[in-house]
Write a protein that holds these residues in place. Structure first.
Motif, short mmCIF file in Angstrom:
data_model
loop_
_atom_site.label_atom_id
_atom_site.label_comp_id
_atom_site.label_asym_id
_atom_site.label_seq_id
_atom_site.Cartn_x
_atom_site.Cartn_y
_atom_site.Cartn_z
N MET A 1 0.85 -1.20 0.00
CA MET A 1 0.00 0.00 0.00
C MET A 1 0.88 1.26 0.00
O MET A 1 1.81 1.37 0.78
N MET A 2 0.53 2.18 -0.88
CA MET A 2 1.25 3.45 -0.89
C MET A 2 0.76 4.32 0.26
O MET A 2 -0.39 4.25 0.65
N GLN A 3 1.65 5.17 0.74
CA GLN A 3 1.26 6.19 1.69
C GLN A 3 0.96 7.46 0.90
O GLN A 3 1.77 7.86 0.06
N PHE A 4 -0.18 8.06 1.13
CA PHE A 4 -0.52 9.32 0.48
C PHE A 4 -0.31 10.46 1.46
O PHE A 4 -0.61 10.34 2.64
N ARG A 5 0.22 11.56 0.93
CA ARG A 5 0.45 12.73 1.76
C ARG A 5 0.09 13.98 0.96
O ARG A 5 0.01 13.92 -0.28
N ASP A 6 -0.08 15.08 1.67
CA ASP A 6 -0.35 16.34 0.97
C ASP A 6 0.86 16.74 0.14
O ASP A 6 2.01 16.55 0.56
N ILE A 7 0.60 17.31 -1.01
CA ILE A 7 1.69 17.79 -1.86
C ILE A 7 2.51 18.83 -1.10
O ILE A 7 1.99 19.57 -0.27
N GLU A 8 3.81 18.84 -1.38
CA GLU A 8 4.71 19.86 -0.82
C GLU A 8 5.41 20.54 -2.00
O GLU A 8 5.41 20.01 -3.11
N ASP A 9 6.06 21.67 -1.69
CA ASP A 9 6.69 22.46 -2.76
C ASP A 9 7.61 21.60 -3.64
O ASP A 9 7.61 21.73 -4.86
N GLN A 10 8.39 20.72 -3.01
CA GLN A 10 9.39 19.97 -3.78
C GLN A 10 8.79 18.94 -4.72
O GLN A 10 9.50 18.38 -5.56
N TYR A 11 7.50 18.70 -4.58
CA TYR A 11 6.86 17.70 -5.45
C TYR A 11 6.14 18.33 -6.65
O TYR A 11 5.70 17.60 -7.56
N VAL A 12 6.01 19.65 -6.66
CA VAL A 12 5.13 20.28 -7.65
C VAL A 12 5.58 19.98 -9.08
O VAL A 12 4.76 19.58 -9.92
N GLU A 13 6.87 20.11 -9.37
CA GLU A 13 7.33 19.88 -10.76
C GLU A 13 7.06 18.45 -11.19
O GLU A 13 6.63 18.20 -12.31
N ALA A 14 7.32 17.51 -10.30
CA ALA A 14 7.11 16.09 -10.65
C ALA A 14 5.63 15.79 -10.84
O ALA A 14 5.26 14.99 -11.70
#
Ligand SMILES: CC(C)(COP(=O)(O)OP(=O)(O)OC[C@H]1O[C@@H](n2cnc3c(N)ncnc32)[C@H](O)[C@@H]1OP(=O)(O)O)[C@@H](O)C(=O)NCCC(=O)NCCS
Length: 138
Positions: A1-14
Motif C-alpha cells: 500500500m502506498m502512503q498518500f500525503r499532501d503535496i509539498e513544494d518539492q513535489y510540484v514539478e514532478a
C-alpha cells in the motif's frame, strides 16, 4: 500500500510532469495555478502517493460543503494496472470521509471514456446529469 500525503513544494514539478505524461493537462488550465488554489483552501488538497521515493500517483480532492470532488487522478504510466489508481481514489475518499463528506462526484472528459471501466470497478456510476460550466472572467 502506498502512503498518500499532501503535496509539498518539492513535489510540484514532478506532479505537473506526471499529469502531462498522463494527458491530463490542457492549454486553458494552468496546473501550477490549480495546485496553488487547491493548497490554499482548508477544504481541498492534492494527495501524492510515493513509490521508491518518487511520485507514483496523485489525486486532487476537495469539497464545497455539499459534495466531494476528485480531479487529476493519475498514475505514472510505467506503474499503471497494478492497483495504484484504486489506492489513489480510496485515499481521496478517506480524506473526504474524515471531513464528513458522504458523496463524491467526478468528471470524465468525453474523449477519456476509456477510464469509465476503472471508476465502475470502484463502484462509481454514471449519473443522468448535464454538467454545465462557465468561466468567470469578470
Ligand atoms: C485511470 C488510471 C488512474 C488508473 O490507474 P491504474 O493504476 O492503472 O488502475 P488500477 O490498476 O488501480 O486499476 C484497477 C482496475 O480498474 C480497471 N481499469 C484500470 N484502467 C482501466 C482502463 N483504462 N479501462 C478499463 N478498465 C480499467 C481494471 O479493471 C483494473 O483492474 P485490472 O488491471 O486487474 O484489470 C490511470 O490509467 C491513469 O493515470 N490514466 C491517465 C489519467 C486519467 O485518465 N485519469 C482519469 C481522469 S478522469
Amino acid at each position: 500500500m502506498m502512503q498518500f500525503r499532501d503535496i509539498e513544494d518539492q513535489y510540484v514539478e514532478a506532479v505537473v510532469a506526471l499529469w502531462t505524461a498522463c494527458g491530463l493537462t490542457r492549454p486553458w488550465n494552468d496546473p501550477y495555478k490549480d495546485i496553488s488554489f487547491a493548497r490554499e483552501g482548508a477544504n481541498s488538497t492534492v494527495l501524492v502517493g510515493m513509490s521508491d521515493d518518487r511520485i507514483a500517483a496523485t489525486v486532487m480532492v476537495g469539497h464545497d460543503g455539499h459534495r466531494g470532488m476528485l480531479y487529476y487522478v493519475a498514475v505514472d504510466p510505467a506503474l499503471q494496472r497494478q492497483g495504484l489508481g484504486i489506492e489513489a481514489v480510496r485515499a481521496a475518499e478517506k480524506w473526504l470521509g474524515a471531513r464528513g463528506v458522504w458523496k463524491v462526484n467526478l468528471l470524465v472528459r468525453a474523449e477519456n471514456e476509456k477510464v469509465r471501466g476503472f471508476y465502475e470497478k470502484l463502484g462509481y456510476e454514471v449519473n443522468p446529469v448535464l454538467c454545465m460550466a462557465r468561466r468567470i472572467t469578470g
